[in-house]
Design a protein around this motif. Structure first.
Motif, PDB file in Angstrom:
ATOM      1  N   TYR A  31       0.815  -1.208   0.000  1.00  0.00           N
ATOM      2  CA  TYR A  31       0.000   0.000   0.000  1.00  0.00           C
ATOM      3  C   TYR A  31       0.851   1.260   0.000  1.00  0.00           C
ATOM      4  O   TYR A  31       2.028   1.244   0.390  1.00  0.00           O
ATOM      5  CB  TYR A  31      -0.924  -0.016   1.224  1.00  0.00           C
ATOM      6  CG  TYR A  31      -1.743  -1.272   1.310  1.00  0.00           C
ATOM      7  CD1 TYR A  31      -2.733  -1.542   0.366  1.00  0.00           C
ATOM      8  CD2 TYR A  31      -1.505  -2.217   2.302  1.00  0.00           C
ATOM      9  CE1 TYR A  31      -3.469  -2.714   0.415  1.00  0.00           C
ATOM     10  CE2 TYR A  31      -2.243  -3.395   2.362  1.00  0.00           C
ATOM     11  CZ  TYR A  31      -3.222  -3.635   1.411  1.00  0.00           C
ATOM     12  OH  TYR A  31      -3.942  -4.801   1.448  1.00  0.00           O
TER      13      TYR A  31
ATOM     14  N   LEU B  51      -4.959   2.907   2.127  1.00  0.00           N
ATOM     15  CA  LEU B  51      -4.580   1.558   1.701  1.00  0.00           C
ATOM     16  C   LEU B  51      -4.769   1.375   0.199  1.00  0.00           C
ATOM     17  O   LEU B  51      -5.430   0.445  -0.267  1.00  0.00           O
ATOM     18  CB  LEU B  51      -5.362   0.502   2.480  1.00  0.00           C
ATOM     19  CG  LEU B  51      -5.162   0.511   4.006  1.00  0.00           C
ATOM     20  CD1 LEU B  51      -6.072  -0.517   4.666  1.00  0.00           C
ATOM     21  CD2 LEU B  51      -3.711   0.239   4.358  1.00  0.00           C
ATOM     22  N   ARG B  52      -4.153   2.271  -0.567  1.00  0.00           N
ATOM     23  CA  ARG B  52      -4.206   2.153  -2.019  1.00  0.00           C
ATOM     24  C   ARG B  52      -3.079   1.246  -2.502  1.00  0.00           C
ATOM     25  O   ARG B  52      -1.939   1.376  -2.084  1.00  0.00           O
ATOM     26  CB  ARG B  52      -4.084   3.517  -2.682  1.00  0.00           C
ATOM     27  CG  ARG B  52      -5.185   4.493  -2.325  1.00  0.00           C
ATOM     28  CD  ARG B  52      -5.087   5.770  -3.145  1.00  0.00           C
ATOM     29  NE  ARG B  52      -6.025   6.759  -2.670  1.00  0.00           N
ATOM     30  CZ  ARG B  52      -5.696   7.780  -1.880  1.00  0.00           C
ATOM     31  NH1 ARG B  52      -4.438   7.942  -1.490  1.00  0.00           N
ATOM     32  NH2 ARG B  52      -6.615   8.632  -1.476  1.00  0.00           N
ATOM     33  N   SER B  53      -3.440   0.365  -3.419  1.00  0.00           N
ATOM     34  CA  SER B  53      -2.472  -0.572  -3.978  1.00  0.00           C
ATOM     35  C   SER B  53      -2.424  -0.435  -5.496  1.00  0.00           C
ATOM     36  O   SER B  53      -3.473  -0.318  -6.144  1.00  0.00           O
ATOM     37  CB  SER B  53      -2.854  -2.001  -3.606  1.00  0.00           C
ATOM     38  OG  SER B  53      -2.055  -2.942  -4.309  1.00  0.00           O
TER      39      SER B  53
END
Length: 261
Positions: A49, A55-57
């Motif tokens: 992340y 919590l960007r992936s």
């Protein structure tokens, strides 16, 4: 004519041809893409992340689609935990009149789906039934208005954009899953709640003139309790009941690509 003169003329010709549309010759389309939504868009479950709290992936479907299509621009305000109000009050600021494509998953957190799953995972059958029924009642009475307001806010900020609304997968397979798993009955009624949420979301998306992408067929056979699950079980507290990297690539990305190319 010297080589230098030929080079200059070639550069000028290329610039002119790039600036002028020529009949019969396809021009590269401008795609300004903005990915909105909750954890199912930000990529919770896929990891690793970014440094934000969202919590960007880069393994989520949105950045994967953007990379595969060499988009002109890509913005990614989707955020884990987001509800419709978060999209309206925070995320739509990333849109503009030049935005050409918007994708979104939203509504699951409004309906309290994470708490519903937890109630079924940890509580009695009766508690699970009550939680599911409450969520279904919310989905049919309150959620439609919230979705309408969200889609309207997107249209207001990006009137020329194609709006693509992605649904949620069924989380569970309902066969034998070990002694410590939720009962088949609990998993079945949770899947039924997911089906209702998909029906409601599809209806409101259609009313807004959006494209609805049903993720359920693409995840079929890969829910929790499958031989090859693409949905995480309770192994990670934050990531529980979210797609893993395969789920985003072979589930969501495949569904989006099938719908819009």
């Amino acid at each position: 004519m010297t080589r230098r003169v030929r080079t200059v003329l070639a550069a000028l010709l290329a610039a002119v041809l790039g600036a002028v549309a020529i009949p019969g010759v396809a021009q590269a389309a401008t795609v300004n893409y903005v990915a909105l939504g909750d954890s199912y868009s930000s990529g919770v479950g896929a990891g690793p992340y970014d440094l934000s709290t969202c919590l960007r992936s880069q393994k989520s479907y949105a950045p994967l689609w953007a990379a595969a299509h060499s988009v002109t621009s890509f913005r990614f305000p989707a955020c884990g935990g987001a509800v419709t109000a978060d999209v309206i009050n925070g995320q739509v600021g990333a849109l503009s009149s030049s935005t050409t494509l918007v994708t979104i998953t939203i509504g699951g957190n409004d309906a309290g789906f994470a708490d519903v799953v937890s109630s079924c995972r940890l509580g009695s059958t009766s508690a699970c039934e009550t939680a599911v029924n409450n969520a279904k009642a919310f989905a049919t009475t309150t959620l439609p208005g919230r979705l309408d307001a969200t889609y309207a806010a997107i249209r207001n900020r990006a009137p020329a954009a194609r709006l693509v609304v992605l649904g949620y997968p069924r989380l569970f397979e309902t066969g034998w899953c070990g002694l410590l798993a939720m009962s088949s009955y609990k998993r079945t009624i949770l899947n039924q709640a997911a089906d209702l949420l998909a029906t409601v979301t599809a209806g409101r998306a259609a009313a807004a003139g959006a494209t609805f992408v049903d993720a359920r067929p693409f995840f079929a056979g890969h829910g929790v309790c499958a031989a090859d699950p693409w949905i995480r079980d309770v192994s990670g507290l934050i990531e529980a009941y979210h797609p893993d990297a395969d789920g985003y690539r072979y589930g969501y990305l495949a569904a989006l690509t099938a719908a819009i190319g």
